[in-house]
Design an enzyme around this catalytic site. Structure first.
Site, mmCIF file in Angstrom:
data_model
loop_
_atom_site.group_PDB
_atom_site.id
_atom_site.type_symbol
_atom_site.label_atom_id
_atom_site.label_comp_id
_atom_site.label_asym_id
_atom_site.label_seq_id
_atom_site.Cartn_x
_atom_site.Cartn_y
_atom_site.Cartn_z
ATOM 1 N N GLY A 1 64.572 44.978 42.034
ATOM 2 C CA GLY A 1 63.918 46.272 41.841
ATOM 3 C C GLY A 1 64.093 46.932 40.499
ATOM 4 N N TYR B 1 54.716 38.773 38.417
ATOM 5 C CA TYR B 1 53.586 39.160 39.270
ATOM 6 C C TYR B 1 52.262 39.017 38.519
ATOM 7 C CZ TYR B 1 57.597 40.965 41.772
ATOM 8 O OH TYR B 1 58.820 41.061 42.395
ATOM 9 N N ARG C 1 61.163 40.982 38.467
ATOM 10 C CA ARG C 1 60.475 41.539 37.303
ATOM 11 C C ARG C 1 61.393 41.651 36.077
ATOM 12 N NH1 ARG C 1 56.260 45.109 38.166
ATOM 13 N NH2 ARG C 1 57.185 45.591 40.181
ATOM 14 N N CYS D 1 32.726 40.313 39.288
ATOM 15 C CA CYS D 1 31.777 41.315 39.794
ATOM 16 C C CYS D 1 32.458 42.364 40.672
ATOM 17 C CB CYS D 1 30.678 40.610 40.573
ATOM 18 S SG CYS D 1 29.913 39.347 39.578
ATOM 19 N N GLU D 2 33.354 43.109 40.069
ATOM 20 C CA GLU D 2 34.056 44.195 40.759
ATOM 21 C C GLU D 2 34.297 45.293 39.730
ATOM 22 O OE1 GLU D 2 35.694 44.325 43.914
ATOM 23 O OE2 GLU D 2 35.380 42.253 44.553
#
Ligand code: LLP
Length: 419
Positions: free
Chosen positions: A239, A372, A276, A343-344
């Protein structure tokens, strides 16, 4: 991002111009710095010096085998959440005795495989899971090493989709019933209680939520010990946040010293599951500009990477710095949206971002993409996923080939009636 820096206006990864990789391997391409991965691991581990600890890299952040090997060779273990991750962790040479298995939905098959492999610890998330593990382990004539994930009900003050330690989240068991559940678990056949586990969320940029969680875990450990149940391991999850923009997360040393203070005098092994923190700023996604487009007051830079390659902006509205591979002095700076070909409407990497004017064919690096990034990528719009490259000094290595459309359709079958 120490190992992604400009030399004479060209962005380098370690001692190699990033543009050389783009030329050789094509775009989009993920580029990881070996030194950044290794140094961050070593520094994190050194910060916990003097404490019996094991760093289990949370491989959901980056599952590439070369990245895993970097941490494994440096002495790390791995935090896995699926049978697939378990298999890849072992394929990367990780000793099963350094693997912790987290996640709310471990299947019976996955539990069995992990038991046979002989992992360090199951981080159990519910009573039903506990019973299932007990049954499978006794059938195999084994004892499953178990820690129970206790939800400390701490607000990590991070993005709602990545905070996991609140009462309302699906993770862990409730803090209030923990002692009773431990007492029951200790009597179950096939179960060996080895520790306690908590994880409160991700991209946490303050030390206080960690301190609060560890403090609560310690109080609980003492209560559990009073019931005659020995706990060897304290797993405090991952975290720890990183700098994407202008955040000021604790350094490894600040985080470690706060944790060490809270566990002083506790006789147990500390397990950490950073994801991360170890990988995020060790990687970038390199993409090529396809077109510029202007509509009314808005300017768009259309690039060849898309949200299927790096979902974080689309999914969390996450900020990633974007840097040109070559800074051209004298080029005008304009405010642009950097968008992909999908296409978004959510297919963007940046909005209203000041960027030097870019010409088609020139490349950009999307920073902070080592965690990620590839691991959350998909084949949406039938897009083969990017290649992954690891740099060490002046050398670069393709650590995963670019996919082809053949890979994308692999496994598809035409039913007889449509032939
Ligand atoms: N341990 C457990 C049990 C976890 O669920 C996670 C992350 C970690 C460790 C590692 O957390 P880290 O050190 O990386 O913060 N896709 C999101 C992040 C999801 C995190 C899920 N769990 C993102 O891109 O921000």
């Amino acid at each position: 991002m120490k190992y992604f820096a400009y030399k004479d206006n060209a962005l380098f990864c370690e001692d190699l111009p990033v543009s050389e990789i783009a030329k050789k391997v094509g775009t989009p391409v993920y580029v990881y710095s070996y030194r950044a991965l290794k140094e961050t691991f070593d520094r994190f581990s050194a910060a916990f010096g003097g404490t019996d600890h094991l760093i289990c890299f949370s491989m959901k952040a980056n599952s590439n085998g070369a990245v895993l090997r970097t941490f494994v060779k440096a002495g790390g273990g791995i935090d896995v959440v699926t049978g697939g991750e378990l298999e890849r962790a072992m394929a990367a040479g990780c000793d099963p005795k350094k693997i912790v298995f987290s996640g709310v939905g471990k299947s019976s098959e996955e539990i069995k495989t992990a038991l046979v492999a002989g992992i360090l610890q199951f981080n159990v998330e519910s009573e039903e899971e506990l019973e299932n593990i007990s049954r499978i382990a006794s059938d195999l004539g084994k004892k499953a090493p178990v820690a129970i994930r206790v939800n400390p009900d701490v607000d990590p003050k991070t993005h709602a989709s990545i905070s996991t330690g609140l009462k309302s989240s699906k993770f862990g068991i409730c803090h209030d019933n923990a002692v009773e559940i431990y007492a029951r678990a200790a009597k179950m056949r096939g179960i060996e209680i080895v520790g306690i586990d908590c994880h409160i969320g991700s991209q946490i940029t303050r030390v206080e939520p960690f301190v609060e969680a560890v403090r609560k875990a310690r109080v609980l450990m003492e209560k559990i010990k009073k019931r005659g149940i020995a706990l060897k391991n304290l797993d405090i999850g991952g975290g720890l946040g990183i700098v994407y923009k202008d955040e000021t997360p604790p350094t490894a040393e600040e985080y470690a010293s706060a944790v060490k203070k809270e566990i002083a005098g506790l006789d147990c092994k500390l397990i950490l599951e950073p994801g991360r923190f170890l990988a995020g700023n060790a990687g970038v996604l390199v993409t090529q500009v396809l077109y510029n487009k202007e509509r009314e007051a808005k300017k768009f830079v259309i690039v060849d990477a898309a949200s299927n390659d790096l979902m974080r902006p689309a999914l969390y509205d996450a900020f990633h710095k974007i840097e040109p591979l070559h800074v051209e002095a004298g080029r005008e700076k304009v405010h642009v949206d950097v968008v992909g070909p999908i296409c978004e409407t959510g297919d963007f990497f940046a909005k209203e971002r000041p960027l030097q004017t870019m010409l088609p064919g020139e490349c950009l690096a999307i920073m902070g993409a080592g965690a990620y990034g590839f691991s959350m990528s998909s084949n949406y719009n039938s897009r083969p996923r990017p290649a992954e490259v690891m740099v060490n000094g002046r050398d670069s290595f393709v650590v995963r080939e670019r996919e082809t459309v053949k890979d994308v359709v692999k496994g598809e079958k035409v039913p007889g009636f449509l032939k």
